[in-house]
Design a protein around this motif. Structure first.
Motif, PDB file in Angstrom:
ATOM      1  N   GLU A  41      -4.211   0.988  -2.225  1.00  0.00           N
ATOM      2  CA  GLU A  41      -4.039  -0.454  -1.836  1.00  0.00           C
ATOM      3  C   GLU A  41      -3.219  -1.177  -2.938  1.00  0.00           C
ATOM      4  O   GLU A  41      -3.634  -0.988  -4.208  1.00  0.00           O
ATOM      5  N   ASN A  42      -2.133  -1.903  -2.691  1.00  0.00           N
ATOM      6  CA  ASN A  42      -1.296  -2.731  -3.611  1.00  0.00           C
ATOM      7  C   ASN A  42      -1.072  -1.780  -4.755  1.00  0.00           C
ATOM      8  O   ASN A  42      -1.056  -1.966  -6.013  1.00  0.00           O
ATOM      9  N   LYS A  43      -0.446  -0.766  -4.166  1.00  0.00           N
ATOM     10  CA  LYS A  43      -0.099   0.587  -5.335  1.00  0.00           C
ATOM     11  C   LYS A  43       0.969   0.251  -6.039  1.00  0.00           C
ATOM     12  O   LYS A  43       1.373   0.671  -7.068  1.00  0.00           O
ATOM     13  N   LYS A  53      -5.116   7.088   0.419  1.00  0.00           N
ATOM     14  CA  LYS A  53      -4.316   6.089   0.536  1.00  0.00           C
ATOM     15  C   LYS A  53      -4.936   5.042  -0.814  1.00  0.00           C
ATOM     16  O   LYS A  53      -5.974   5.131  -1.082  1.00  0.00           O
ATOM     17  N   ASN A  60       0.949  -1.238   0.122  1.00  0.00           N
ATOM     18  CA  ASN A  60       0.020  -0.005   0.072  1.00  0.00           C
ATOM     19  C   ASN A  60       0.894   1.216   0.074  1.00  0.00           C
ATOM     20  O   ASN A  60       2.126   1.141   0.299  1.00  0.00           O
TER      21      ASN A  60
END
Length: 599
Positions: free
Chosen positions: A371-373, A369, A263
């Motif tokens: 996720e899994n960026k 924010k 993240n």
């Protein structure tokens, strides 16, 4: 986890008075460039003939490789002074510690003297104020002075917690340094990481398993694990518990790249530095208190009107990391200051507050924010190096990468890896997690109610760990290698364990204290315990110490006189005076021994 032993070298051949304007400046910069790139041959080429004779290429490479593995690459340097007109001295910032590098040159501008040692900031000891108390008969005046002389080298917010066991009498003594004043402080129930003292408890579990006839010390662990060991290498329980297996300190895949999708968080911030804050400009004259007041006033404005951020960002000293709007997007693994990072990841979008780091005071607003960026190397986390080394990694090492130093097998070679494997094997035998195993057979048995592997299970105050300069650091999460150094405890609980050592009917303890190998004329090894053979008497000390990124510990037991010392602290393994904790434990136990007759 264990005491960090830096390879130190000083080989002066010819010495000349030098200063920062001499060729020494060029040499130190070239040395740093070659060191950081791993080009040790080029460093060797900078040596004088005498230096090359004293330190051949293979020794030079080994010396520099060891330093790199201990403290990482060089990030910055600062010229200090000429030492006795003999060599130039530099305060050098490595990735994991500050060291002093001293260099001298011959008339041909070749290196003929090199000295690398821990950097000791003399300002800590010079400014220390002794406000320790010896009232209430907790300690003697002599003991108080022994404590101060070792503690004065540590930075503000250092805490040291001590338990003294003297033939049935138990006393606690604690101290804390704040604003340079070292004062008595009640912290005997406060929690610290104990590092490698954990190995004593892992060895205790091994002894229990042997005494209950579930295994034999000479058995190979291979027979108890559903793994195919590389090249069918055999490893005994005994060799793991006395560091004679030939296994390295850490597995070869410990630092291997491990990619994962993680993240990210986007924030904007305004940095208000103060005089003396890390990397602050020389023209910064504002005090820390004034900088905090400025940051608080900015926060007050932004609490009312967030749009003012675009205007106020011009006050920020950060012109390198963030963009013109003060914005930064980063992952947990991108090396940001722990408090800055933790605030950003642990709070909700829209949160805003003042956060202090070594750089000064940040007004941080969390913008978004994701996720899994981003794909990152999750091993790139120096402040918590064990966290992402898991069971799958250990199994892969055992089956495909296992390496044993055959010429060292049977001899003492300290190994965190070995104790990690030992704890893992014992858990398999009992069909319990190692946490359950320790809890059921040690912590409950000896009424160690505040001792655990898990921070979220603590029932007492956790003392924040400090780095070598006194800044707060993250706690270490040991994952699969937890049996080598993952316990958190206090001196109250560890004192209970020491007192139980005096129970002569405890067969587990007897087995642990039995000599298994000889290290040298001073040390033997039992199971976990290092056994110090006194040169002045037949008394023996059973000892173990520990050190992590934010803590240092020491535990000593004298069976004959039924005395013991336990010291826990938030002094970093990377603090240049870290060894003072262990030295203090020896000073205190020798002080306790003085009233007992020597045999």
């Amino acid at each position: 986890m264990t005491k960090i032993i830096l390879p130190l070298l000083f080989i002066p051949i010819f010495c000349f008075g030098q200063d920062q304007n001499s060729p020494n400046k060029i040499v130190i910069e070239s040395l740093i460039e070659h060191y950081n790139s791993g080009d040790y041959k080029s460093i060797f080429s900078m040596f004088s003939k005498e230096m090359k004779d004293a330190l051949p290429m293979d020794k030079t490479s080994e010396f520099l490789t060891n330093i790199n593995s201990e403290v990482g690459k060089i990030k910055d340097k600062e010229f200090i002074r000429n030492e006795n007109e003999r060599y130039a001295s530099y305060k050098t910032k490595f990735e994991k510690a500050y060291l002093t590098i001293n260099i001298s040159l011959d008339k041909n501008k070749k290196i003929n003297g090199l000295f690398i040692k821990p950097y000791v900031d003399e300002i800590f000891s010079k400014n220390a104020i002794n406000n320790l108390s010896s009232k209430d008969d907790l300690i003697s005046v002599v003991q108080k002075d022994l404590i101060f002389e070792k503690a004065k080298f540590f930075p503000d917010e250092t805490q040291i917690s001590i338990a003294l066991i003297d033939n049935g009498k138990l006393s606690y003594y604690g101290l804390k340094r704040h604003n340079d004043s070292i004062s008595t402080f009640n912290n005997y129930q406060s929690i610290f990481e104990i590092g490698s003292i954990t190995k004593i408890f892992t060895s205790n579990l091994l002894a229990r398993t042997v005494i209950s006839n579930q295994i034999n010390l000479k058995d190979d662990i291979n027979d108890y694990l559903d793994l195919k060991f590389k090249d069918d290498r055999k490893i005994s329980f005994k060799s793991l518990a006395n560091h004679s297996s030939g296994l390295p300190r850490l597995p070869s895949n410990f630092d291997s790249e491990k990619l994962d999708t993680v993240n990210s968080v986007k924030v904007r911030h305004i940095l208000i530095p103060y005089k003396g804050s890390f990397e602050s400009s020389p023209d910064i004259v504002e005090s820390k208190m004034a900088a905090k007041k400025t940051a608080d006033s900015i926060l007050s404005i932004l609490d009312i009107k967030r749009d003012e951020f675009k205007t106020l960002v011009r006050l920020s000293a950060d012109k390198k990391v963030s963009n013109e709007y003060g914005e930064i997007e980063f992952t947990y693994f991108d090396g940001f200051a722990p408090r800055f990072r933790d605030f950003s990841f642990e709070n909700a979008v829209g949160s805003i507050d003042v956060v202090e780091t070594v750089f000064g005071f940040h007004i941080i607003e969390i913008l978004s924010k994701a996720e899994n960026k981003k794909v990152v190397n999750i091993r790139n986390l120096d402040e918590d190096p064990y966290k992402y080394y898991d069971q799958k990694d250990l199994n892969n090492y055992i089956e495909n990468l296992l390496h044993i130093e055959e010429d060292l097998k049977g001899n003492y070679l300290y190994s965190n890896l070995g104790f990690g494997i030992l704890g893992y094997t014992l858990a398999k035998i009992y069909d319990l997690s190692y946490e359950q195993l320790f809890q059921e057979y040690i912590f409950l048995k000896y009424n160690m109610q505040s001792t655990t592997f898990k921070i979220n299970m603590l029932n007492k105050v956790l003392v924040s760990g400090l780095d070598g300069q006194g800044n707060e650091v993250s706690n270490w999460n040991f994952s699969v290698l937890a049996p080598a150094g993952g316990i958190l405890s206090n001196v109250e609980d560890l004192a209970k364990y020491v007192i139980n050592q005096f129970d002569d009917s405890n067969e587990e303890f007897k087995l642990m204290r039995k000599k298994t190998i000889k290290v040298d004329n001073q040390f033997d090894i039992g199971l976990g315990w290092h056994i110090v053979n006194s040169s002045e008497s037949k008394d023996k000390l059973y000892v173990h110490s520990g050190a992590t990124g934010g803590y240092t510990s020491s535990m000593l037991v004298d069976l004959k006189n039924q005395i013991g010392v336990v010291i826990l602290s938030n002094v970093s393994a990377f603090n240049p005076s870290q060894n003072n904790i262990e030295l203090l434990s020896y000073d205190l136990i020798e002080n306790l021994r003085e009233k007992y007759p020597k045999p």
